[in-house]
Design a protein around this motif. Structure first.
Motif, PDB file in Angstrom:
ATOM      1  N   SER A  58       0.591  -1.437   0.232  1.00 54.62           N
ATOM      2  CA  SER A  58      -0.429  -0.028   0.006  1.00 54.62           C
ATOM      3  C   SER A  58       1.005   1.458   0.331  1.00 54.62           C
ATOM      4  O   SER A  58       1.976   0.777  -0.373  1.00 54.62           O
ATOM      5  N   ASP A  59      -0.293   2.482  -0.956  1.00 53.96           N
ATOM      6  CA  ASP A  59       1.245   3.521  -0.442  1.00 53.96           C
ATOM      7  C   ASP A  59       1.248   3.544   1.147  1.00 53.96           C
ATOM      8  O   ASP A  59       2.487   4.666   1.656  1.00 53.96           O
ATOM      9  N   GLU A  60       0.723   3.431   2.155  1.00 55.30           N
ATOM     10  CA  GLU A  60       1.116   3.934   3.116  1.00 55.30           C
ATOM     11  C   GLU A  60       2.367   2.727   3.661  1.00 55.30           C
ATOM     12  O   GLU A  60       3.145   3.822   5.137  1.00 55.30           O
ATOM     13  N   LEU A  61       2.627   2.158   3.541  1.00 54.83           N
ATOM     14  CA  LEU A  61       3.450   1.048   3.122  1.00 54.83           C
ATOM     15  C   LEU A  61       5.121   1.732   3.103  1.00 54.83           C
ATOM     16  O   LEU A  61       5.668   1.783   3.516  1.00 54.83           O
ATOM     17  N   ASN A  62       4.525   1.947   1.570  1.00 59.72           N
ATOM     18  CA  ASN A  62       6.100   2.789   1.214  1.00 59.72           C
ATOM     19  C   ASN A  62       6.575   3.711   1.773  1.00 59.72           C
ATOM     20  O   ASN A  62       7.662   3.466   1.607  1.00 59.72           O
ATOM     21  N   SER A  63       5.215   4.152   1.692  1.00 59.59           N
ATOM     22  CA  SER A  63       5.649   5.723   2.871  1.00 59.59           C
ATOM     23  C   SER A  63       6.548   6.052   3.661  1.00 59.59           C
ATOM     24  O   SER A  63       7.858   5.867   4.267  1.00 59.59           O
ATOM     25  N   ILE A  64       6.134   4.591   4.854  1.00 58.18           N
ATOM     26  CA  ILE A  64       6.965   4.038   5.729  1.00 58.18           C
ATOM     27  C   ILE A  64       8.227   3.525   5.501  1.00 58.18           C
ATOM     28  O   ILE A  64       9.167   4.406   6.124  1.00 58.18           O
ATOM     29  N   THR A  65       8.172   2.806   5.197  1.00 60.46           N
ATOM     30  CA  THR A  65       9.504   2.149   4.344  1.00 60.46           C
ATOM     31  C   THR A  65       9.994   3.022   4.251  1.00 60.46           C
ATOM     32  O   THR A  65      11.794   2.692   4.140  1.00 60.46           O
ATOM     33  N   LYS A  66      10.587   4.059   3.065  1.00 56.23           N
ATOM     34  CA  LYS A  66      11.441   4.824   2.084  1.00 56.23           C
ATOM     35  C   LYS A  66      11.643   5.832   3.361  1.00 56.23           C
ATOM     36  O   LYS A  66      12.625   6.492   3.285  1.00 56.23           O
TER      37      LYS A  66
END
Length: 374
Positions: A58-66
């Motif tokens: 998800s975009d939320e996962l990508n935002s956190i991991t980035k």
């Protein structure tokens, strides 16, 4: 060739990692994966973060991991925590590799763990406390020591689908070190996670048949699931009792009896707890004089605001009995019992930790004097 990072932090997670932390918990409202990574970053733990992901991208996962530079590797969930942890470790590149769950939090002084690893770089294994039952207000209820970080080049794997253990491939002496001052705090988010563990272990038992580890882990999972019915308690007692009957060593038998005594005390089965204590005595070396006898427990009120009478501590505290030990910690009686028993076994380090926990709850002067002598 680039120099490998010193420390890799490995995490397994699915969609539950994006669930918000609960009211009263650290970083209330933040996704628990983000909360964990924030605490790791603040404490300067980890040169790389590796996540074995079994949920939906998800975009939320990508935002956190980035934000934290975490590496994400997808692995379908197959109800096997050990295999998922192994997958995360194999994707990492650090000299030392360790694991955390998404609902864990640390609050270590910045840089302290990195210095500890550097100072103990010849060791194969680093053991730290796991405070696995912490109330929303931060009150510690249960804790144990866990193999948390390993030097990967020694060769390690995870054994078990649930309550998985980090174990070396090779035989021989493992150089282990520990630091009591670096606890990992566990804040449960999903109430059904313990029931999920029970279901997985029941499946393992049905598929592979009874083994000491499966019976022990299933009994512990049942006991930890806060099950209230007498039938549920009886199931936990039955699994732990079955594990005791096939325990491969007196030490293993002793440890499961300790867990069974805690369960019986929690459920006000004091006669059964006393019987467990007497069986624990039989596991001690016969050449030694037992240092304790549990002769009476009485329950008063509350979750476990009980009275534990007549702990005879032998030559540790001559002619002294611990009277009216009161504590909100449900298994304080079992901790005190086990602490005294470990002293009898000569395991002073483990005994000290257990007795320190009891002293924090009770402020009993006899416990203080024993600790001063260790």
């Amino acid at each position: 060739m680039d120099k490998p990072p010193l420390i890799s932090v490995c995490i397994i997670s699915g969609d539950e990692g994006l669930a918000p932390s609960l009211s009263g918990q650290p970083d209330e409202g933040k996704p628990i994966l983000e909360r964990l990574l924030l605490s790791l970053e603040k404490s300067q733990v980890g040169d790389e973060y590796v996540i074995s992901w079994n949920g939906t991208k998800s975009d939320e996962l990508n935002s956190i991991t980035k934000r934290f530079g975490a590496k994400v590797f997808t692995r379908p969930w197959d109800s096997d925590f050990g295999a998922a942890r192994q997958h995360s470790f194999e994707q990492a590149t650090g000299i030392f590799r360790g694991f955390f769950d998404t609902d864990d939090v640390i609050d270590w002084p910045s840089g302290k763990f990195r210095k500890f690893v550097s100072d103990h770089s010849v060791h194969h294994l680093i053991v730290v406390p796991y405070n696995y039952e912490v109330t929303a207000g931060g009150h510690l209820k249960r804790s144990l020591m866990v193999n948390r970080f390993c030097r990967w080049d020694y060769g390690w794997s995870f054994a078990g689908k649930v309550h998985e253990e980090l174990k070396p491939y090779r035989r021989g002496r493992v150089l282990a070190t520990r630091d009591w001052s670096l606890p990992v705090l566990h804040f449960q988010v999903k109430a059904d996670s313990l029931n999920r563990n029970v279901a997985i272990l029941q499946g393992v038992l049905e598929l592979d048949g009874p083994s000491f580890k499966t019976l022990r882990d299933l009994g512990v999972a049942l006991a930890s699931a806060h099950l209230k019915s007498q039938e549920a308690v009886a199931q936990a007692v039955a699994q732990l009792t079955a594990a005791i009957e096939i325990a491969p060593s007196l030490e293993d038998k002793f440890l499961v009896l300790d867990q069974l005594a805690a369960l019986n005390i929690k459920n006000k089965r004091f006669d059964a707890a006393e019987a467990n204590a007497q069986e624990m005595l039989k596991c001690l070396p016969r050449r030694r004089e037992p240092h304790f006898i549990l002769s009476h427990c009485s329950y008063e009120s509350g979750d476990f605001e009980g009275t534990v009478d007549h702990y005879h501590l032998g030559d540790l505290a001559p002619d002294r009995q611990l009277l009216a030990v009161e504590s909100p910690q449900r298994d304080v009686a079992a901790r005190l019992l086990a602490g005294c028993a470990y002293l009898a076994l000569g395991a002073k380090t483990v005994a000290r930790k257990m007795l320190e926990q009891v002293y924090q709850d009770t402020n009993d002067l006899a416990i203080q004097r024993i600790l001063e002598r260790l």
